[in-house]
Design a protein around this motif. Sequence first.
Motif, PDB file in Angstrom:
ATOM      1  N   ALA A   6       0.833  -1.202   0.000  1.00  0.00           N
ATOM      2  CA  ALA A   6       0.000   0.000   0.000  1.00  0.00           C
ATOM      3  C   ALA A   6       0.868   1.252   0.000  1.00  0.00           C
ATOM      4  CB  ALA A   6      -0.926  -0.006   1.219  1.00  0.00           C
ATOM      5  N   PHE A   7       1.905   1.244   0.832  1.00  0.00           N
ATOM      6  CA  PHE A   7       2.804   2.399   0.901  1.00  0.00           C
ATOM      7  C   PHE A   7       3.467   2.653  -0.456  1.00  0.00           C
ATOM      8  CE2 PHE A   7       7.236   3.806   1.344  1.00  0.00           C
ATOM      9  CZ  PHE A   7       7.013   5.112   1.777  1.00  0.00           C
ATOM     10  N   LEU A   8       3.967   1.612  -1.095  1.00  0.00           N
ATOM     11  CA  LEU A   8       4.619   1.762  -2.398  1.00  0.00           C
ATOM     12  C   LEU A   8       3.640   2.272  -3.454  1.00  0.00           C
ATOM     13  CD1 LEU A   8       6.931  -1.387  -2.440  1.00  0.00           C
ATOM     14  CD2 LEU A   8       7.590   0.995  -2.075  1.00  0.00           C
ATOM     15  N   HIS A   9       2.414   1.800  -3.404  1.00  0.00           N
ATOM     16  CA  HIS A   9       1.400   2.265  -4.348  1.00  0.00           C
ATOM     17  C   HIS A   9       1.159   3.765  -4.160  1.00  0.00           C
ATOM     18  CE1 HIS A   9      -2.118   2.202  -6.900  1.00  0.00           C
ATOM     19  NE2 HIS A   9      -2.809   2.779  -5.931  1.00  0.00           N
ATOM     20  N   VAL A  10       0.993   4.183  -2.921  1.00  0.00           N
ATOM     21  CA  VAL A  10       0.756   5.598  -2.628  1.00  0.00           C
ATOM     22  C   VAL A  10       1.958   6.435  -3.036  1.00  0.00           C
ATOM     23  CG1 VAL A  10       0.395   7.273  -0.758  1.00  0.00           C
ATOM     24  CG2 VAL A  10      -0.912   5.141  -0.805  1.00  0.00           C
ATOM     25  N   ARG A  11       3.165   5.941  -2.763  1.00  0.00           N
ATOM     26  CA  ARG A  11       4.385   6.681  -3.133  1.00  0.00           C
ATOM     27  C   ARG A  11       4.468   6.889  -4.646  1.00  0.00           C
ATOM     28  NH1 ARG A  11       8.075   9.799  -0.716  1.00  0.00           N
ATOM     29  NH2 ARG A  11       9.909   8.871  -1.575  1.00  0.00           N
ATOM     30  N   ILE A  12       4.071   5.891  -5.404  1.00  0.00           N
ATOM     31  CA  ILE A  12       4.114   6.028  -6.864  1.00  0.00           C
ATOM     32  C   ILE A  12       3.157   7.123  -7.323  1.00  0.00           C
ATOM     33  CG2 ILE A  12       3.499   4.878  -9.038  1.00  0.00           C
ATOM     34  CD1 ILE A  12       4.640   2.272  -7.748  1.00  0.00           C
ATOM     35  N   ILE A  14       1.929   9.629  -5.534  1.00  0.00           N
ATOM     36  CA  ILE A  14       2.457  10.914  -5.059  1.00  0.00           C
ATOM     37  C   ILE A  14       3.598  11.369  -5.967  1.00  0.00           C
ATOM     38  CG2 ILE A  14       3.754  12.051  -3.212  1.00  0.00           C
ATOM     39  CD1 ILE A  14       2.205  10.343  -1.218  1.00  0.00           C
ATOM     40  N   GLY A  15       4.456  10.439  -6.335  1.00  0.00           N
ATOM     41  CA  GLY A  15       5.586  10.767  -7.209  1.00  0.00           C
ATOM     42  C   GLY A  15       5.138  11.294  -8.565  1.00  0.00           C
ATOM     43  N   ILE A  16       4.100  10.698  -9.113  1.00  0.00           N
ATOM     44  CA  ILE A  16       3.598  11.150 -10.415  1.00  0.00           C
ATOM     45  C   ILE A  16       3.050  12.574 -10.312  1.00  0.00           C
ATOM     46  CG2 ILE A  16       1.778  10.797 -12.137  1.00  0.00           C
ATOM     47  CD1 ILE A  16       2.152   7.731 -11.622  1.00  0.00           C
ATOM     48  N   VAL A  17       2.205  12.804  -9.318  1.00  0.00           N
ATOM     49  CA  VAL A  17       1.553  14.120  -9.204  1.00  0.00           C
ATOM     50  C   VAL A  17       2.570  15.200  -8.820  1.00  0.00           C
ATOM     51  CG1 VAL A  17      -0.242  15.450  -8.036  1.00  0.00           C
ATOM     52  CG2 VAL A  17      -0.667  13.066  -8.659  1.00  0.00           C
ATOM     53  N   THR A  18       3.437  14.915  -7.869  1.00  0.00           N
ATOM     54  CA  THR A  18       4.436  15.922  -7.493  1.00  0.00           C
ATOM     55  C   THR A  18       5.452  16.115  -8.614  1.00  0.00           C
ATOM     56  OG1 THR A  18       5.685  14.268  -6.252  1.00  0.00           O
ATOM     57  CG2 THR A  18       4.210  15.693  -4.995  1.00  0.00           C
ATOM     58  N   GLY A  19       5.711  15.066  -9.381  1.00  0.00           N
ATOM     59  CA  GLY A  19       6.580  15.216 -10.547  1.00  0.00           C
ATOM     60  C   GLY A  19       5.974  16.175 -11.564  1.00  0.00           C
ATOM     61  N   LEU A  20       4.653  16.096 -11.740  1.00  0.00           N
ATOM     62  CA  LEU A  20       3.972  17.043 -12.630  1.00  0.00           C
ATOM     63  C   LEU A  20       4.062  18.472 -12.087  1.00  0.00           C
ATOM     64  CD1 LEU A  20       0.784  14.958 -13.510  1.00  0.00           C
ATOM     65  CD2 LEU A  20       2.634  15.601 -15.081  1.00  0.00           C
ATOM     66  N   HIS A  58      10.691  18.792  -0.359  1.00  0.00           N
ATOM     67  CA  HIS A  58      10.609  18.458   1.062  1.00  0.00           C
ATOM     68  C   HIS A  58       9.407  17.545   1.327  1.00  0.00           C
ATOM     69  CE1 HIS A  58       9.265  19.715   5.250  1.00  0.00           C
ATOM     70  NE2 HIS A  58      10.336  18.997   5.436  1.00  0.00           N
ATOM     71  N   PHE A  59       8.259  17.883   0.754  1.00  0.00           N
ATOM     72  CA  PHE A  59       7.057  17.064   0.907  1.00  0.00           C
ATOM     73  C   PHE A  59       7.300  15.636   0.421  1.00  0.00           C
ATOM     74  CE2 PHE A  59       3.461  15.401  -1.665  1.00  0.00           C
ATOM     75  CZ  PHE A  59       2.576  15.076  -0.644  1.00  0.00           C
ATOM     76  N   TRP A  60       7.914  15.528  -0.747  1.00  0.00           N
ATOM     77  CA  TRP A  60       8.153  14.207  -1.330  1.00  0.00           C
ATOM     78  C   TRP A  60       9.040  13.370  -0.414  1.00  0.00           C
ATOM     79  CZ3 TRP A  60       9.226  14.060  -7.286  1.00  0.00           C
ATOM     80  CH2 TRP A  60       8.909  12.812  -7.790  1.00  0.00           C
ATOM     81  N   TRP A  61      10.066  13.983   0.130  1.00  0.00           N
ATOM     82  CA  TRP A  61      10.961  13.273   1.045  1.00  0.00           C
ATOM     83  C   TRP A  61      10.242  12.946   2.353  1.00  0.00           C
ATOM     84  CZ3 TRP A  61      15.332  10.698   0.826  1.00  0.00           C
ATOM     85  CH2 TRP A  61      15.981  10.396   2.012  1.00  0.00           C
ATOM     86  N   PHE A  62       9.499  13.909   2.864  1.00  0.00           N
ATOM     87  CA  PHE A  62       8.830  13.765   4.145  1.00  0.00           C
ATOM     88  C   PHE A  62       7.767  12.675   4.109  1.00  0.00           C
ATOM     89  CE2 PHE A  62       6.798  15.614   7.989  1.00  0.00           C
ATOM     90  CZ  PHE A  62       7.954  15.767   8.742  1.00  0.00           C
ATOM     91  N   PHE A  88       0.065  20.645  -6.968  1.00  0.00           N
ATOM     92  CA  PHE A  88       0.094  20.832  -8.419  1.00  0.00           C
ATOM     93  C   PHE A  88      -0.747  22.040  -8.843  1.00  0.00           C
ATOM     94  CE2 PHE A  88      -1.939  20.165 -12.537  1.00  0.00           C
ATOM     95  CZ  PHE A  88      -0.827  20.144 -13.358  1.00  0.00           C
ATOM     96  N   VAL A  89      -1.935  22.181  -8.245  1.00  0.00           N
ATOM     97  CA  VAL A  89      -2.823  23.293  -8.601  1.00  0.00           C
ATOM     98  C   VAL A  89      -2.178  24.634  -8.249  1.00  0.00           C
ATOM     99  CG1 VAL A  89      -5.064  24.364  -8.119  1.00  0.00           C
ATOM    100  CG2 VAL A  89      -4.921  21.901  -8.485  1.00  0.00           C
ATOM    101  N   VAL A  90      -1.527  24.716  -7.090  1.00  0.00           N
ATOM    102  CA  VAL A  90      -0.831  25.958  -6.709  1.00  0.00           C
ATOM    103  C   VAL A  90       0.229  26.302  -7.756  1.00  0.00           C
ATOM    104  CG1 VAL A  90       0.685  27.041  -5.006  1.00  0.00           C
ATOM    105  CG2 VAL A  90      -1.253  25.703  -4.241  1.00  0.00           C
TER     106      VAL A  90
END
Length: 196
Positions: A6-12, A14-20, A58-62, A88-90
Amino acid sequence: MTHLDAFLHVRIIIGIVTGLAISRLLTGLARVVRRAEWQGNGTLHVGWALFLLLFIVHFWWFELGLLKVEKWTFELYLFVIFYAILLFVVCTVLFPDDDDEYADSEESRRRQQRWFFGLLAAVFLVDLGDAVFKGSAHLAALGSEYLVRTALFCVLSLVAMIVGNRIFQGTFLTLGLIYQIVWIVRQFDVGVMPSG
C-alpha cells in the motif's frame, strides 16, 4: 495487500503528481528565462516558484513517514493524493498554461494573487492534516514549533491574499524561504557530502 504494498502504491501516485508539479515549476522558470520581460514576472514570482520547488521536494521526502501508517484506508489514500494535487494546482496558478491571460489587467493579476495565496494557505492546513494522519507520535516529534510554523504560514498566506503590498509579500517570501531551508536542515540533519 500488505502494508508495504500500500505504501509503495501511494508513493508512486504521489511521485507522479508531485513530478507534474515540479515539471510545471521548471517549465515556468524556463519560460521566465526565455522571456526577460515576461508580463507578471518579477523577483516575487520567481521567488515563490523556488519556495514551492523546495516545499514540494521536502514534501516528497517527508512522505517517507507514511511508511509508519499501519492501516491504509481509502479515505487516507484520497487525502494524501488530494495534498499532492493541491500542490500541483498551486504551481499551475503560479504558472498557468496561458500566462498572457494574467497580463491583461491589474484585476487579473489580483485575482491570480488571491487564488495563489488562498491555495497556499490551504496547502499549510492540509500539511497539518497530513502530520496528524501519520500519528500522534509523529506530531509530537515535530513539536510545538511545527504547529506555530504551520499556523503562521497559513495566516500570512491569507493576509497576502488580501494585501497587494509587494514589500509585505517580499518579506513573507524571504523569511519563509529562509525558515523553510533552516527547517529542512534541522529536520533531516543535512550535512556536508563526503568527498571521495
